[in-house]
Structures are given as structure tokens and as C-alpha cells.
Design an enzyme around this catalytic site. Structure first.
Site, PDB file in Angstrom:
ATOM      1  N   VAL A   1       1.926 -11.002   2.220  1.00 63.67           N
ATOM      2  CA  VAL A   1       1.054 -11.825   1.380  1.00 63.67           C
ATOM      3  C   VAL A   1       0.378 -10.877   0.379  1.00 63.67           C
ATOM      4  CG1 VAL A   1       0.568 -13.853   2.798  1.00 63.67           C
ATOM      5  CG2 VAL A   1      -0.621 -11.724   3.266  1.00 63.67           C
TER       6      VAL A   1
ATOM      7  N   VAL B   1       2.920  10.045  17.588  1.00 67.78           N
ATOM      8  CA  VAL B   1       2.190  10.824  16.580  1.00 67.78           C
ATOM      9  C   VAL B   1       1.664  12.058  17.305  1.00 67.78           C
ATOM     10  CG1 VAL B   1       0.234  10.807  14.977  1.00 67.78           C
ATOM     11  CG2 VAL B   1       1.525   8.690  15.388  1.00 67.78           C
TER      12      VAL B   1
ATOM     13  N   PRO C   1     -14.485 -16.363 -14.526  1.00 68.37           N
ATOM     14  CA  PRO C   1     -13.484 -15.842 -15.460  1.00 68.37           C
ATOM     15  C   PRO C   1     -13.443 -14.316 -15.465  1.00 68.37           C
ATOM     16  CG  PRO C   1     -15.488 -16.399 -16.657  1.00 68.37           C
ATOM     17  CD  PRO C   1     -15.778 -16.654 -15.194  1.00 68.37           C
TER      18      PRO C   1
ATOM     19  N   THR D   1      -9.133  -8.765  -3.838  1.00 67.27           N
ATOM     20  CA  THR D   1      -9.537  -7.373  -4.041  1.00 67.27           C
ATOM     21  C   THR D   1      -8.743  -6.336  -3.231  1.00 67.27           C
ATOM     22  OG1 THR D   1     -11.298  -7.967  -2.496  1.00 67.27           O
ATOM     23  CG2 THR D   1     -11.913  -7.707  -4.796  1.00 67.27           C
TER      24      THR D   1
ATOM     25  N   LEU E   1      -4.296  -2.153   4.454  1.00 65.74           N
ATOM     26  CA  LEU E   1      -4.860  -2.842   5.624  1.00 65.74           C
ATOM     27  C   LEU E   1      -5.273  -1.839   6.699  1.00 65.74           C
ATOM     28  CD1 LEU E   1      -2.265  -5.758   5.709  1.00 65.74           C
ATOM     29  CD2 LEU E   1      -4.567  -5.795   4.737  1.00 65.74           C
TER      30      LEU E   1
ATOM     31  N   ALA F   1      -2.372 -12.462  -5.509  1.00 67.64           N
ATOM     32  CA  ALA F   1      -3.303 -12.586  -6.634  1.00 67.64           C
ATOM     33  C   ALA F   1      -3.975 -11.239  -6.858  1.00 67.64           C
ATOM     34  CB  ALA F   1      -4.364 -13.646  -6.338  1.00 67.64           C
TER      35      ALA F   1
ATOM     36  N   LYS G   1      -3.109 -14.718 -14.743  1.00 72.46           N
ATOM     37  CA  LYS G   1      -4.328 -15.194 -14.068  1.00 72.46           C
ATOM     38  C   LYS G   1      -5.525 -14.872 -14.943  1.00 72.46           C
ATOM     39  CE  LYS G   1      -7.207 -14.222 -10.035  1.00 72.46           C
ATOM     40  NZ  LYS G   1      -7.390 -13.433  -8.804  1.00 72.46           N
TER      41      LYS G   1
ATOM     42  N   ALA H   1       0.835  -1.212   0.000  1.00 68.44           N
ATOM     43  CA  ALA H   1       0.000   0.000   0.000  1.00 68.44           C
ATOM     44  C   ALA H   1       0.864   1.254   0.000  1.00 68.44           C
ATOM     45  CB  ALA H   1      -0.937  -0.006   1.201  1.00 68.44           C
TER      46      ALA H   1
ATOM     47  N   SER I   1       9.553   1.017   8.808  1.00 72.31           N
ATOM     48  CA  SER I   1      10.497   0.351   9.685  1.00 72.31           C
ATOM     49  C   SER I   1      10.709  -1.068   9.188  1.00 72.31           C
ATOM     50  CB  SER I   1       9.919   0.339  11.107  1.00 72.31           C
ATOM     51  OG  SER I   1      10.556  -0.643  11.856  1.00 72.31           O
TER      52      SER I   1
HETATM   53  P1  FAD Z   1       1.709  -4.052   5.503  1.00 63.92           P
HETATM   54  O1  FAD Z   1       2.247  -4.942   4.464  1.00 63.92           O
HETATM   55  O2  FAD Z   1       1.427  -4.642   6.848  1.00 63.92           O
HETATM   56  O3  FAD Z   1       2.731  -2.856   5.678  1.00 63.92           O
HETATM   57  C1  FAD Z   1       2.723  -2.019   6.809  1.00 63.92           C
HETATM   58  C2  FAD Z   1       3.934  -1.114   6.771  1.00 63.92           C
HETATM   59  O4  FAD Z   1       3.856  -0.193   7.848  1.00 63.92           O
HETATM   60  C3  FAD Z   1       5.266  -1.835   6.909  1.00 63.92           C
HETATM   61  O5  FAD Z   1       6.206  -1.285   6.028  1.00 63.92           O
HETATM   62  C4  FAD Z   1       5.693  -1.510   8.338  1.00 63.92           C
HETATM   63  O6  FAD Z   1       7.075  -1.512   8.495  1.00 63.92           O
HETATM   64  C5  FAD Z   1       5.098  -0.123   8.497  1.00 63.92           C
HETATM   65  N1  FAD Z   1       4.913   0.247   9.905  1.00 63.92           N
HETATM   66  C6  FAD Z   1       3.994  -0.230  10.776  1.00 63.92           C
HETATM   67  N2  FAD Z   1       4.158   0.343  11.972  1.00 63.92           N
HETATM   68  C7  FAD Z   1       5.200   1.213  11.856  1.00 63.92           C
HETATM   69  C8  FAD Z   1       5.872   2.087  12.766  1.00 63.92           C
HETATM   70  N3  FAD Z   1       5.543   2.196  14.055  1.00 63.92           N
HETATM   71  N4  FAD Z   1       6.927   2.815  12.291  1.00 63.92           N
HETATM   72  C9  FAD Z   1       7.315   2.725  10.974  1.00 63.92           C
HETATM   73  N5  FAD Z   1       6.714   1.911  10.101  1.00 63.92           N
HETATM   74  C10 FAD Z   1       5.684   1.164  10.535  1.00 63.92           C
HETATM   75  N6  FAD Z   1      -4.510  -8.775  -1.408  1.00 63.92           N
HETATM   76  C11 FAD Z   1      -4.696  -9.032  -2.702  1.00 63.92           C
HETATM   77  O7  FAD Z   1      -4.949  -8.111  -3.480  1.00 63.92           O
HETATM   78  N7  FAD Z   1      -4.610 -10.302  -3.185  1.00 63.92           N
HETATM   79  C12 FAD Z   1      -4.395 -11.370  -2.381  1.00 63.92           C
HETATM   80  O8  FAD Z   1      -4.304 -12.502  -2.861  1.00 63.92           O
HETATM   81  C13 FAD Z   1      -4.265 -11.133  -0.985  1.00 63.92           C
HETATM   82  N8  FAD Z   1      -4.092 -12.152  -0.109  1.00 63.92           N
HETATM   83  C14 FAD Z   1      -4.042 -11.883   1.224  1.00 63.92           C
HETATM   84  C15 FAD Z   1      -4.017 -12.933   2.143  1.00 63.92           C
HETATM   85  C16 FAD Z   1      -4.033 -12.668   3.525  1.00 63.92           C
HETATM   86  C17 FAD Z   1      -4.067 -13.802   4.490  1.00 63.92           C
HETATM   87  C18 FAD Z   1      -3.994 -11.325   3.980  1.00 63.92           C
HETATM   88  C19 FAD Z   1      -3.948 -11.021   5.452  1.00 63.92           C
HETATM   89  C20 FAD Z   1      -3.995 -10.294   3.070  1.00 63.92           C
HETATM   90  C21 FAD Z   1      -4.041 -10.551   1.704  1.00 63.92           C
HETATM   91  N9  FAD Z   1      -4.114  -9.512   0.782  1.00 63.92           N
HETATM   92  C22 FAD Z   1      -4.301  -9.780  -0.535  1.00 63.92           C
HETATM   93  C23 FAD Z   1      -4.013  -8.132   1.228  1.00 63.92           C
HETATM   94  C24 FAD Z   1      -2.618  -7.582   0.934  1.00 63.92           C
HETATM   95  O9  FAD Z   1      -1.648  -8.395   1.540  1.00 63.92           O
HETATM   96  C25 FAD Z   1      -2.512  -6.171   1.472  1.00 63.92           C
HETATM   97  O10 FAD Z   1      -3.580  -5.412   0.991  1.00 63.92           O
HETATM   98  C26 FAD Z   1      -1.250  -5.522   0.993  1.00 63.92           C
HETATM   99  O11 FAD Z   1      -0.150  -6.309   1.274  1.00 63.92           O
HETATM  100  C27 FAD Z   1      -1.078  -4.172   1.609  1.00 63.92           C
HETATM  101  O12 FAD Z   1      -0.626  -4.266   2.927  1.00 63.92           O
HETATM  102  P2  FAD Z   1      -0.223  -2.897   3.633  1.00 63.92           P
HETATM  103  O13 FAD Z   1       0.852  -2.263   2.844  1.00 63.92           O
HETATM  104  O14 FAD Z   1      -1.460  -2.132   3.896  1.00 63.92           O
HETATM  105  O15 FAD Z   1       0.324  -3.358   5.068  1.00 63.92           O
END
Ligand code: FAD
Length: 500
Positions: free
Chosen positions: A49, A186, A98, A342, A331, A52, A80, A17, A41
């Protein structure tokens, strides 16, 4: 706020993200003299993860100017064409959702009404992506609408960590600053409660005008600091845990994701070039972690590459995706289980919507409200589509399946199911992600067969309709067979060493 408006954007988090937001904003705001900083960090790490995707990701990659062959090589990606659902309607049953369209509409009436009228074959026989997936074949679409091979629609499976690295490279090349450090505090402005600055564990201070919270499930800014609140949807989608594990790649990867329903949830299988991604999404109310892990390992068709990694979540969404000067993405903004892949798309949708409403001189409540309404609609339409897979099932063989089949669902979904059950009609709201084809594929696949069809489908002569459908089916079958094998296609387009 900086003089002259929003000049400093601080992105908290360097997962998919965070880097996607950075890459999109860096391109979209290049001329607006906005500086963009990503703070992350590496000690905390990412969820890792998310392998897809769905077709709109291709537009984003094109926007970044990423060459698709290179992307496929660098992220160990495969193609895919949709999702195969096993054991969802009932044990032993399979259907395919599909991408793209199925059949061809006639006289302005959607194809599936003619299919319902004639009952000719399996509806997936009229989808080129479905037929190609079953045959293990793939090619990108040809640019000629008269050719059936123009009707391939596709997305990618990729290694999430490698994809995030590619986004990071793109963002940094476009001027984004990267700060490594753990945020420990913060600081809110007393006048209006806006975030003023962040403090890192080494004492550094990071000031900004607009903060994008991509800190993962915890929501460091949007929740911990601003107490925005979370709309919990677990009464509709009770899955709350997942175990993820890679396994060795022992066969040519299929060009589709597989989702197999289990006793209290489902398992994914996502083939990449160098390994297979597997996971078990389950409901802790109906299955304990030991059984979930044992079932996952027993289901693998090759050696696991390590121990399953546990993940916990609560399905739902942040009550306001944009609150004061914080916009949550990924997330941090909410989570809907990955059944229809999605989440990454919702990040893409969030950041492109933000770009279209980016504050000019100040953060305007009307623009914030508009953003929040649009994001709520996106989340809710995905939510309903995912719930449909559980609610509409013939399975009653475990307590979990009895529970989800009997549960109350949102009115919006009830209305949609009732409308389809009558005469196969689907009414879409503007901007909805899933098309009529997707809703039809899952409604029929899950066993919701309409009582009738659109009477306008009777305006054509029956023999004529049957002949047209036969022709469409023939074109699809021959078209699929004319495509190269999926792995040959990857290799011939610069696939990685593993592909060779
Ligand atoms: P994260 O990857 O958790 O990143 C969080 C970031 O914040 C990290 O860099 C961390 O270091 C930083 N951070 C947190 N706290 C601090 C702090 N105090 N100081 C500095 N930095 C900090 N999506 C799909 O589209 N297709 C899929 O097939 C799919 N499968 C999934 C399966 C599972 C089981 C899960 C749980 C999720 C899945 N997703 C999928 C969702 C996808 O993984 C997430 O949408 C995507 O990875 C984005 O994650 P994120 O960047 O929001 O969070």
C-alpha cells in the site's frame, strides 16, 4: 568495518523504503566508492500500500532524473492537489486541505489574517489547487511568478508496486546489487554489538559496514536483533488496523485524495488511472473486523477487485532510528497512519538526512545523535498534525469520536491550538514539514475558529483589503477554469492505455 571506513552498505528489504534508500544512496554516494546491496525475499513480499504522496516527492523524482510523464504512465499515476476531508468536523461537512499557498500575504502579514478580518467567502476559494481540484482540472505550474498558474502545487497518486519497481530499476542502473533470499540470522559482533553479517536461508553470508533496515513493521535488525525499543503513540492515535481493497475505475479520476470519517476511523479513496485504491483505517477497540470490512465494501462506488487485505500496526516510532551500525527506514522506523500521506515522505526525509550525515571513516556518536534528533522531530511534527484532525472535531456521535475528542494530546499540540485559537497565529519550528497554510486549513476545517486576528492586518484600509481579496478570488476562479481537465492532461502527456 572495511578498511578506510564505511564501504559496504546493506539494505534489508525491497519495498518502497528499501528501493528508495538504494536509489538515493547510489546517486549520492556514487563518487565515494561505496557498494550498495539490497537483500529481499520475494516470498515474504511487501506491504504493497502507500499510494498517496505529498509534494516533496517531486524533488526526489527529479533527483533520479525520472521523466514525470513517463513516471505517470508507468505507475498508472494521477495528480493530487490536496485532500478532501468529509464528515471530519461533523457529519455532512467538507473541507479541503490544499497543497501550496492560499491567497497572497499582504504587508508581510499572512493572508489568513485578512480573511479572518473580512470573513469573505470560504478560505479554499483563494487556493488555486483547491479550486482546480473541485473543478476536476490540472496542469503543472507555469514558470512565471506573475501568473496565477504558477501557484499550482501538487503531488502524485501512484500504484505502490509499480513505483517500487521504477525505483528498483533506477537503483540497479546506478550500480546497486540485488540479492534475493530470506534472512534467517543476524550476527552481532561481540566487541560492540554492531551487526557483522546476515545469514540467508541457503547458507550465504552477507557482510556489511552499515545496514539499513527496511524490513517492514517487524524491524528485523533494529528491533529483533538490536532490541532498540518502540515509543508507542497509540494513546494519541488509537487506530491500529486497516483494510485495503482496489475497485474498478468507472469515472475520470479526481485530482485529490478523499478521506471520509467513519464511526471508528476513516476511509481513503485514491483514484489511479487503472483502478481506485480504497481503505478503511479503524480502531479495533471500537470496531470489529467484520463491521469494518462490511462498511468498506458498502462504501465503494464500483466493483471491488478482490477481497479487502488486512493490515495491523501500532502507531509510534523506533526510539532510535539509528542504533549502532543500523539505520531504520520506512515501516521499520515507525508508523503514523496514512491520513496525511506522510510515510513515504518520512522515508525520503530519513534517507536524505542520512546522506547528509553519512559516516566518513567511522560511525560517529555525534552524527548518530544528530540524525536521531532530526528524525524524532520529523516524526513528532507529523504526529501532532495528524492528532489535530481527531482532537479538534465537533463530532460526539459515536464512542470513538467522544474518546478522541476528550483525550489528552501532546503539550506541543495543545500550545499550537491555543495560540491559533487566540489570534490565528501559527509558530513553526525550523524544518517543519507542514506549512502555515496546512495548519490553518486543518485548524479552520476542523472547526477551530480564532477569537481574533493579527492586529497588523488592520493597518490596511478595509475597502482596500476587500478589493484585494475579491481580486485574488477572481484570479483563482478564472485560473482554475483555464486549466485542462485532469484526465485530458494525463492523456496529453503520455498517460497510459487506461487514460486513453
Ligand atoms: P515493506 O513494504 O513491508 O517491505 C519490507 C521488505 O522487507 C520486503 O521486501 C520484504 O521482503 C523484506 N523482508 C522482510 N523480512 C525479510 C527477511 N527475513 N529476509 C529478507 N527480506 C525480508 N504511505 C504513504 O506515503 N502514503 C499512503 O497513502 C500510505 N498508505 C498506507 C496505508 C496503510 C494501511 C499502511 C499500512 C501504510 C501506508 N503507507 C502509506 C506507508 C507505506 O506503505 C510504507 O511507508 C511503504 O510502503 C514502505 O514500506 P517498507 O518498504 O518500509 O516495508
Amino acid at each position: 568495518m572495511s578498511e578506510g571506513g564505511v564501504r559496504n552498505v546493506i539494505i534489508v528489504g525491497g519495498g518502497t523504503a528499501g528501493w528508495m534508500a538504494a536509489a538515493v544512496l547510489a546517486r549520492g554516494l556514487a563518487r565515494n566508492r561505496v557498494s550498495i546491496t539490497v537483500v529481499e525475499s520475494s516470498a515474504i513480499g511487501t506491504v504493497g500500500v502507500g499510494e498517496a504522496t505529498i509534494p516533496p516527492i517531486l524533488k526526489l523524482n527529479a533527483l533520479f532524473g525520472l521523466d514525470e510523464d513517463e513516471l505517470v504512465r508507468r505507475t498508472q499515476a494521477t495528480y493530487k492537489l490536496g485532500i478532501e476531508f468529509r464528515d471530519w468536523r461533523e457529519r455532512g461537512h467538507r473541507y479541503f486541505h490544499p497543497f501550496g499557498s492560499v491567497g497572497a500575504d499582504l504587508n508581510g502579514v499572512h493572508f489568513h489574517h485578512y480573511w479572518l478580518r473580512t470573513g469573505q467567502g470560504d478560505i479554499a476559494d483563494y487556493s488555486l489547487p483547491a479550486a482546480a481540484a473541485q473543478a476536476g482540472r490540472f496542469a503543472r505550474p507555469v514558470d512565471d511568478p506573475r501568473n496565477v498558474l504558477s501557484r499550482i502545487s501538487y503531488a502524485l497518486h501512484f500504484d505502490a508496486t509499480l513505483y517500487a519497481a521504477l525505483l528498483r530499476e533506477t537503483a540497479i542502473a546506478n550500480g546497486v546489487t540485488h540479492v534475493e533470499g530470506r534472512i534467517t540470522d543476524v550476527h552481532l559482533r561481540s566487541a560492540d554489538g554492531f551487526v557483522e553479517h546476515l545469514t540467508l536461508d541457503d547458507g550465504r553470508t552477507i557482510r556489511g559496514d552499515l545496514f539499513i533496515d527496511c524490513s517492514g513493521f517487524r524491524g528485523l535488525l533494529i528491533e529483533d536483533a538490536l532490541k532498540t525499543g518502540y515509543e508507542d503513540w497509540s494513546h494519541w492515535l488509537p487506530m491500529d488496523r486497516a483494510l485495503a481493497v482496489g475497485s474498478e475505475s468507472i469515472e475520470a479520476p479526481h485530482p485529490f485524495t478523499r478521506s471520509t470519517a467513519r464511526d471508528a476511523g476513516w476511509m481513503w479513496r485514491i483514484p489511479l488511472q487503472h483502478r481506485v485504491g480504497n481503505g478503511h483505517v479503524y480502531c479495533s477497540q471500537f470496531m470489529n473486523d467484520e463491521d469494518a470490512g462490511a462498511q468498506l465494501l458498502a462504501q465503494l462506488d464500483s466493483k471491488p477487485l478482490g477481497d479487502p487485505r488486512p493490515l495491523r500496526f501500532v502507531t509510534g516510532r523506533r526510539k532510535q532510528a539509528w542504533n549502532r551500525n543500523v539505520v531504520a527506514l520506512g515501516l521499520a522506523s515507525g508508523f503514523i497512519e496514512p491520513l496525511e500521506s506522510t510515510s513515504i515522505h518520512l522515508v525520503q526525509q530519513g534517507v536524505t538526512t542520512l546522506l547528509s550525515l553519512f559516516p566518513a571513516d567511522r560511525i560517529d556518536p555525534a552524527e548518530v545523535a544528530c540524525y536521531n534528533r532530526m528524525i524524532r522531530n520529523d516524526f513528532e511534527s507529523v504526529r501532532d498534525f495528524v492528532i489535530l484532525h481527531y482532537k479538534q472535531t465537533l463530532r460526539r456521535d459515536t464512542p470513538f469520536w467522544r474518546h478522541v475528542a476528550d483525550m489528552a494530546v501532546p503539550d506541543t499540540l495543545n500550545e499550537r491550538m491555543a495560540l491559533f485559537a487566540a489570534n490565528g497565529r501559527i509558530l513553526l519550528e525550523p524544518g517543519e514539514l507542514f506549512t502555515e497554510t496546512s495548519w490553518v486549513a486543518v485548524m479552520l476545517g476542523q472547526g477551530l475558529v480564532p477569537r481574533g486576528y493579527d492586529p497588523q492586518a488592520d493597518l490596511l484600509d478595509e475597502d482596500d483589503v476587500r478589493a484585494k481579496l475579491d481580486r485574488m478570488r477572481g484570479l483563482v476562479t478564472r485560473g482554475a477554469q483555464a486549466l485542462p481537465r485532469h484526465m485530458d492532461y494525463i492523456r496529453d502527456h503520455g498517460g497510459s492505455a487506461a487514460a486513453a
